[in-house]
Design a protein around this motif. Structure first.
Motif, PDB file in Angstrom:
ATOM      1  N   THR A 182      13.267 -18.814 -18.557  1.00  0.00           N
ATOM      2  CA  THR A 182      14.128 -17.832 -19.215  1.00  0.00           C
ATOM      3  C   THR A 182      13.770 -17.767 -20.691  1.00  0.00           C
ATOM      4  O   THR A 182      13.638 -18.798 -21.351  1.00  0.00           O
ATOM      5  CB  THR A 182      15.607 -18.211 -19.035  1.00  0.00           C
ATOM      6  OG1 THR A 182      15.908 -18.193 -17.628  1.00  0.00           O
ATOM      7  CG2 THR A 182      16.526 -17.248 -19.752  1.00  0.00           C
ATOM      8  N   LEU A 233      17.815 -13.884  -9.289  1.00  0.00           N
ATOM      9  CA  LEU A 233      16.521 -14.315  -9.833  1.00  0.00           C
ATOM     10  C   LEU A 233      16.521 -15.759 -10.316  1.00  0.00           C
ATOM     11  O   LEU A 233      15.483 -16.421 -10.300  1.00  0.00           O
ATOM     12  CB  LEU A 233      16.113 -13.409 -11.001  1.00  0.00           C
ATOM     13  CG  LEU A 233      15.984 -11.911 -10.715  1.00  0.00           C
ATOM     14  CD1 LEU A 233      15.397 -11.199 -11.928  1.00  0.00           C
ATOM     15  CD2 LEU A 233      15.130 -11.646  -9.490  1.00  0.00           C
ATOM     16  N   ASN A 266      11.943 -14.775 -15.908  1.00  0.00           N
ATOM     17  CA  ASN A 266      10.587 -14.583 -15.399  1.00  0.00           C
ATOM     18  C   ASN A 266      10.514 -14.886 -13.904  1.00  0.00           C
ATOM     19  O   ASN A 266      11.124 -15.848 -13.425  1.00  0.00           O
ATOM     20  CB  ASN A 266       9.602 -15.483 -16.147  1.00  0.00           C
ATOM     21  CG  ASN A 266       8.180 -14.990 -15.991  1.00  0.00           C
ATOM     22  OD1 ASN A 266       7.836 -13.927 -16.497  1.00  0.00           O
ATOM     23  ND2 ASN A 266       7.355 -15.724 -15.262  1.00  0.00           N
ATOM     24  N   THR A 267       9.745 -14.050 -13.186  1.00  0.00           N
ATOM     25  CA  THR A 267       9.671 -14.211 -11.727  1.00  0.00           C
ATOM     26  C   THR A 267       8.253 -14.241 -11.177  1.00  0.00           C
ATOM     27  O   THR A 267       8.067 -14.417  -9.979  1.00  0.00           O
ATOM     28  CB  THR A 267      10.419 -13.062 -11.025  1.00  0.00           C
ATOM     29  OG1 THR A 267       9.801 -11.812 -11.376  1.00  0.00           O
ATOM     30  CG2 THR A 267      11.887 -13.021 -11.423  1.00  0.00           C
ATOM     31  N   ASN A 268       7.221 -14.049 -12.016  1.00  0.00           N
ATOM     32  CA  ASN A 268       5.876 -13.877 -11.460  1.00  0.00           C
ATOM     33  C   ASN A 268       5.078 -15.174 -11.366  1.00  0.00           C
ATOM     34  O   ASN A 268       3.907 -15.146 -10.984  1.00  0.00           O
ATOM     35  CB  ASN A 268       5.087 -12.844 -12.281  1.00  0.00           C
ATOM     36  CG  ASN A 268       4.633 -13.378 -13.639  1.00  0.00           C
ATOM     37  OD1 ASN A 268       5.239 -14.292 -14.184  1.00  0.00           O
ATOM     38  ND2 ASN A 268       3.582 -12.792 -14.188  1.00  0.00           N
ATOM     39  N   TRP A 291       4.743 -14.066 -19.119  1.00  0.00           N
ATOM     40  CA  TRP A 291       4.280 -13.177 -18.052  1.00  0.00           C
ATOM     41  C   TRP A 291       2.768 -13.309 -17.850  1.00  0.00           C
ATOM     42  O   TRP A 291       2.288 -13.411 -16.719  1.00  0.00           O
ATOM     43  CB  TRP A 291       4.665 -11.739 -18.400  1.00  0.00           C
ATOM     44  CG  TRP A 291       4.428 -10.768 -17.288  1.00  0.00           C
ATOM     45  CD1 TRP A 291       5.256 -10.475 -16.234  1.00  0.00           C
ATOM     46  CD2 TRP A 291       3.271  -9.933 -17.120  1.00  0.00           C
ATOM     47  NE1 TRP A 291       4.688  -9.519 -15.424  1.00  0.00           N
ATOM     48  CE2 TRP A 291       3.468  -9.160 -15.951  1.00  0.00           C
ATOM     49  CE3 TRP A 291       2.101  -9.757 -17.855  1.00  0.00           C
ATOM     50  CZ2 TRP A 291       2.528  -8.241 -15.493  1.00  0.00           C
ATOM     51  CZ3 TRP A 291       1.159  -8.843 -17.390  1.00  0.00           C
ATOM     52  CH2 TRP A 291       1.375  -8.097 -16.220  1.00  0.00           C
ATOM     53  N   ARG A 294      17.566 -17.736  -6.398  1.00  0.00           N
ATOM     54  CA  ARG A 294      16.410 -16.985  -5.905  1.00  0.00           C
ATOM     55  C   ARG A 294      15.970 -17.497  -4.534  1.00  0.00           C
ATOM     56  O   ARG A 294      15.653 -16.714  -3.631  1.00  0.00           O
ATOM     57  CB  ARG A 294      15.261 -17.072  -6.895  1.00  0.00           C
ATOM     58  CG  ARG A 294      14.123 -16.098  -6.588  1.00  0.00           C
ATOM     59  CD  ARG A 294      12.883 -16.403  -7.407  1.00  0.00           C
ATOM     60  NE  ARG A 294      13.150 -16.452  -8.831  1.00  0.00           N
ATOM     61  CZ  ARG A 294      12.265 -16.862  -9.727  1.00  0.00           C
ATOM     62  NH1 ARG A 294      11.069 -17.285  -9.346  1.00  0.00           N
ATOM     63  NH2 ARG A 294      12.564 -16.882 -11.008  1.00  0.00           N
ATOM     64  N   GLU A 343      14.817  -8.677 -16.017  1.00  0.00           N
ATOM     65  CA  GLU A 343      13.643  -9.384 -15.513  1.00  0.00           C
ATOM     66  C   GLU A 343      12.525  -9.247 -16.526  1.00  0.00           C
ATOM     67  O   GLU A 343      12.380  -8.204 -17.178  1.00  0.00           O
ATOM     68  CB  GLU A 343      13.222  -8.801 -14.164  1.00  0.00           C
ATOM     69  CG  GLU A 343      12.062  -9.548 -13.527  1.00  0.00           C
ATOM     70  CD  GLU A 343      11.674  -8.995 -12.168  1.00  0.00           C
ATOM     71  OE1 GLU A 343      10.787  -9.586 -11.533  1.00  0.00           O
ATOM     72  OE2 GLU A 343      12.262  -7.979 -11.744  1.00  0.00           O
ATOM     73  N   ASP A 363      12.257 -20.713 -12.946  1.00  0.00           N
ATOM     74  CA  ASP A 363      12.900 -19.475 -13.390  1.00  0.00           C
ATOM     75  C   ASP A 363      12.901 -19.421 -14.922  1.00  0.00           C
ATOM     76  O   ASP A 363      13.941 -19.193 -15.539  1.00  0.00           O
ATOM     77  CB  ASP A 363      14.324 -19.372 -12.852  1.00  0.00           C
ATOM     78  CG  ASP A 363      15.170 -20.603 -13.203  1.00  0.00           C
ATOM     79  OD1 ASP A 363      14.607 -21.583 -13.746  1.00  0.00           O
ATOM     80  OD2 ASP A 363      16.384 -20.590 -12.930  1.00  0.00           O
TER      81      ASP A 363
END
Length: 490
Positions: free
Chosen positions: A415, A189, A426-428, A465, A194, A222, A413
């Protein structure tokens, strides 16, 4: 904890403990390797039906063992397979030696590989536990494969990536696909991992969930709603604006008021009951011309702020967006030491010469959220930021412990770290979130959640998020104004 194993993140050390525990429980470890290799071969055939040759690269450990099993299955499936090994394969031990013995293909030294048109590389050189720079021979092959634009299917993680930090250790393959087993690792991630993993698939090779969960520390995960939804305030019909919290955002001077207004609007949209912009007398008119639902209050100096703070309903603040760097910012932060504070941008930079002064103000229960990007992080934590041995998660955690604050270490990314050792990746966030004013919106969202009573770490994580979700709703080409308008409460 997540309901699905594929949603978990295990560090390489935790995954090694899972393997050990599985073997100790009587599970056939070679059977696990057999299923892993078979899954890789099946993925290779499914993803690359037109491949003229599968080039299987076998390393000196269990990742290499998976690759030998994959090579055997590919050959038995009728595919053309060439096998190349790193080091002396006769020195393999345990399951990896058994996997090699079961593969009829004659391998060649890795240095002899030359890419050919129609090749597909199956990368089984190193897994997630790599902790040193790749050997020169591996770096050379990585370069050759990249230059020839050969597609790569990586086993567990592209060789050369650190499974905990997502960092490149000397050189790393850029995989089109990566197949990993049981759970993901942080390196899948974190950037640049990633991107280098390509499309990631998690395959269940049969380790019981109870064993995986028993070894999962759960401290790195995540950033998903499961991590913070339990602390969200319940929706109640009988409520009023003060129950939903009062957020105060400090404005910059008359020609720098826009950032604070975007923060204020975002805090209101995130669910704060009411929001006030605190502005100097000179900036009142500029703000008043653009405000409707957000209130306005004049504050020129620390004495006026101290007097206003006698209203104990004022508990949550955002300081930094457009505010200006200097003594006034430091004085205001000092006055807010007993309150909840999101410190962003100019607020962070105001303490670059004496960060310990800031940290000493916010001891006790964590109530400070810091939202630095890369440059601001290095100004506030120069030794941590400059430590190349640490990955982003470990840097954020070290900073959180030192500052006794929730850290939002921004980037592709982002964090979020807590002083108690928890960290979320975070990935969104879509790529188009990188726009001027985006950070001002984020600070306001976090402030709005803090005002509603969320603890600092959970407010920070939920805010990051929500920020990503708002960007997805707003779409490509968004401006910060579009982003603020797209914020929805949890």
């Amino acid at each position: 904890m997540s309901k699905h194993l594929s949603d978990l993140l295990l560090t390489p050390a935790e995954m090694a403990a899972v393997d050990t525990a599985a073997a100790a429980s009587g599970i056939d470890s070679f059977g696990l390797m057999e299923r892993a290799g078979a899954a890789v071969a099946a993925a290779a055939l499914r993803l690359h039906p037109a491949a003229l040759r599968f080039v299987v690269l076998c390393g000196p450990g269990n990742n290499g063992g998976d690759a030998y099993v994959a090579a055997r299955h590919l050959q038995e499936g009728g595919a053309a397979v060439a096998l190349f090994h790193l080091g002396d394969p006769s020195r393999l031990k345990g399951d990896a030696a058994r996997a090699r013995a079961g593969c009829a293909l004659q391998g060649q030294g890795l240095e002899r590989y030359r890419p050919e048109s129609g090749d597909v590389v199956v990368d089984g050189l190193f897994g997630a536990g790599l902790g040193r720079a790749v050997p020169a021979a591996v770096g050379t092959v990585i370069e050759r494969v990249a230059e020839a634009d050969i597609p790569v299917l990586a086993i567990d993680l592209p060789s050369g990536l650190d499974g905990r930090a997502g960092k490149v250790l000397g050189a790393a393959f850029r995989a089109r696909n990566t197949i990993t087993f049981m759970t993901r690792k942080p390196g899948h991630l974190l950037m640049p991992g990633r991107e280098l993993c390509g499309e990631l698939a998690v395959f269940d090779i049969g380790i019981p969930a109870r064993i995986v969960r028993a070894e999962a520390g759960g401290l790195i995960a995540e950033n998903m709603p499961d991590a913070w939804k339990a602390v969200l305030p319940p929706e109640q019909l009988e409520t009023h604006k003060y129950k939903r919290g009062h957020l105060v955002v400090f404005s910059g001077e008359a020609d720098k008021t826009g950032a604070a207004r975007m923060s204020a609007l975002s805090g209101l949209k995130a669910g704060a009951g009411l929001v006030t912009i605190a502005a100097s007398g000179a900036a009142m008119a500029a703000n008043a011309a653009h405000l409707t639902a957000v209130m306005l209050h004049a504050i020129d100096d620390e004495a006026e702020l101290e007097d206003w703070l006698s209203d104990r309903r004022l508990q949550t603040f955002v300081l930094g967006p457009g505010f200006g760097i200097g003594a006034r910012a430091r004085a205001f932060v000092s006055a807010l030491a007993e309150r909840r504070l999101v410190l962003d941008a100019d607020g962070i930079s105001s303490f670059k010469d004496d960060p310990q002064r800031l940290f000493d103000l916010f001891r006790g229960e964590p109530r400070l959220v810091l939202t630095p990007h890369e440059g601001e992080f290095s100004r506030l934590f120069p030794d941590i930021g400059g430590d190349d041995a640490l990955g982003k998660v470990d840097k954020a955690l070290a900073a959180a412990r030192r500052a006794n604050a929730a850290i939002v270490y921004k980037g592709a990314d982002t964090t979020i770290a807590s002083p108690d050792g928890r960290a979320l990746i975070n990935t969104n966030a879509p790529a188009w979130l990188a726009t001027a004013g985006s950070g001002d919106v984020l600070a306001g969202i976090i402030g709005g959640l803090l005002a509603q009573g969320l603890p600092a770490f959970e407010a920070a994580a939920a805010g990051v998020w929500l920020h990503g979700e708002a960007a997805r709703r707003a779409g490509k080409g968004l401006t910060a104004e579009d982003l603020a308008a797209a914020v929805l409460p949890l």
